[in-house]
Design an enzyme around this catalytic site. Structure first.
Site, PDB file in Angstrom:
ATOM      1  N   THR A 282       0.845  -1.200   0.000  1.00  0.00           N
ATOM      2  CA  THR A 282       0.000   0.000   0.000  1.00  0.00           C
ATOM      3  C   THR A 282       0.879   1.249   0.000  1.00  0.00           C
ATOM      4  OG1 THR A 282      -1.719  -1.174   1.220  1.00  0.00           O
ATOM      5  CG2 THR A 282      -1.779   1.231   1.339  1.00  0.00           C
TER       6      THR A 282
ATOM      7  N   GLY B 227       6.296  -0.794  -0.085  1.00  0.00           N
ATOM      8  CA  GLY B 227       7.202   0.292   0.279  1.00  0.00           C
ATOM      9  C   GLY B 227       7.481   0.292   1.771  1.00  0.00           C
TER      10      GLY B 227
ATOM     11  N   GLU C 187      -0.646  -5.289   5.999  1.00  0.00           N
ATOM     12  CA  GLU C 187       0.690  -5.425   5.392  1.00  0.00           C
ATOM     13  C   GLU C 187       1.504  -6.480   6.134  1.00  0.00           C
ATOM     14  OE1 GLU C 187       2.165  -1.409   5.557  1.00  0.00           O
ATOM     15  OE2 GLU C 187       1.149  -0.832   3.714  1.00  0.00           O
TER      16      GLU C 187
HETATM   17  C1  5RP Z   1       1.475   2.131   4.265  1.00  0.00           C
HETATM   18  C2  5RP Z   1       2.932   1.871   4.250  1.00  0.00           C
HETATM   19  C3  5RP Z   1       3.714   2.339   3.070  1.00  0.00           C
HETATM   20  O1  5RP Z   1       4.486   1.306   2.594  1.00  0.00           O
HETATM   21  C4  5RP Z   1       4.593   3.484   3.476  1.00  0.00           C
HETATM   22  O2  5RP Z   1       3.792   4.467   4.090  1.00  0.00           O
HETATM   23  C5  5RP Z   1       5.351   4.070   2.287  1.00  0.00           C
HETATM   24  O3  5RP Z   1       4.492   4.767   1.446  1.00  0.00           O
HETATM   25  P1  5RP Z   1       4.986   5.535   0.163  1.00  0.00           P
HETATM   26  O4  5RP Z   1       5.377   4.495  -0.840  1.00  0.00           O
HETATM   27  O5  5RP Z   1       3.781   6.331  -0.283  1.00  0.00           O
HETATM   28  O6  5RP Z   1       6.141   6.414   0.571  1.00  0.00           O
HETATM   29  O7  5RP Z   1       3.504   1.298   5.140  1.00  0.00           O
HETATM   30  O8  5RP Z   1       0.881   1.706   5.458  1.00  0.00           O
END
Ligand code: 5RP
Length: 220
Positions: A30, A84, A105
């Site tokens: 996500t 991510g 996740e």
């Molecule tokens: C969501 C997450 C995402 O992996 C994290 O926030 C990174 O997000 P982005 O790719 O928009 O920087 O843990 O719960």
């Protein structure tokens, strides 16, 4: 010409496609980097069976591309999970949950053989904790958990106006310098009312694809 942060995210998301085996069900994370991965996945969708999503938002985006979304219960063990992170170390320990999807996740990551983390270079740190640590909490336990976190030296802040996909709240904990992420992950899990904490250290990433202006670096 220097690459933007979005271009770095897109480059690592594309590189992650090489870790997706044919005919598999792929675990999908996500966030903005995961979104680039979903878009890259759309281009090779004929060679995968489908995906398990770690959030309602990712499920919608996958379905929008015509990729079948399966429940984790029907999919079983997944060969690979791509997501991510908000921060990651060279040990591939992470802080996650900036988007609030940390519980699903962590579940999908746990059920996957390989975790491929996709990040732009700004996410690589020596010590975790500058990014406030997200903790998903059962609503009735919010104040109790906040007191426990304060006693541990953190400064918890309720993420205002936010409810997780599981109907819970998020406390973002500021001021922690996380020198032993494996131990802290376990300690936080033992506070009554904590559903999940954003430390992904007990099950770290297996591969980090790091987007730098000089290209995609692979850390294992
Ligand atoms: C969501 C997450 C995402 O992996 C994290 O926030 C990174 O997000 P982005 O790719 O928009 O920087 O843990 O719960």
């Amino acid at each position: 010409m220097s690459m933007t942060q979005d271009e770095l995210k897109q480059a690592v998301a594309r590189a992650a496609i090489a870790h997706v085996p044919n005919d598999c069900i792929v675990g999908v994370g996500t966030g903005s980097t995961a979104n680039f991965f979903i878009d890259a996945l759309a281009e090779i969708k004929s060679r995968i069976r489908g995906a398990v999503a770690s959030s309602e938002a990712s499920a919608k985006r996958l379905q929008g591309h015509g990729i079948e979304v399966l429940s984790l219960n029907e999919a079983g063990t997944l060969p690979v999970y791509v997501d991510g992170a908000d921060e990651i170390t060279r040990h591939l320990h992470m802080v996650k949950g900036g988007g609030g999807a940390l519980t699903r996740e962590k579940i999908v990551a746990a059920a996957s053989r390989k975790f491929v983390c996709v990040c732009d270079a700004s996410k690589l740190v020596d010590v975790l904790g500058k990014f406030p640590l997200p903790i998903e909490v059962i609503p009735m336990a919010r104040s109790y958990v906040a007191r426990e976190l304060t006693a541990m030296g953190g400064q918890p802040k309720l993420r205002e106006g936010f409810t997780t996909d599981n109907g819970n709240v998020i406390l973002d904990v500021h001021g922690l310098s996380i020198l032993n992420p494996v131990e802290l992950e376990t300690t936080l899990n033992n506070i009554a009312g904590v559903v999940t904490n954003g430390l992904f250290a007990r099950r770290a990433a297996d591969v980090l694809l790091l987007g730098t202006p000089d290209g995609v670096q692979t850390l294992v």
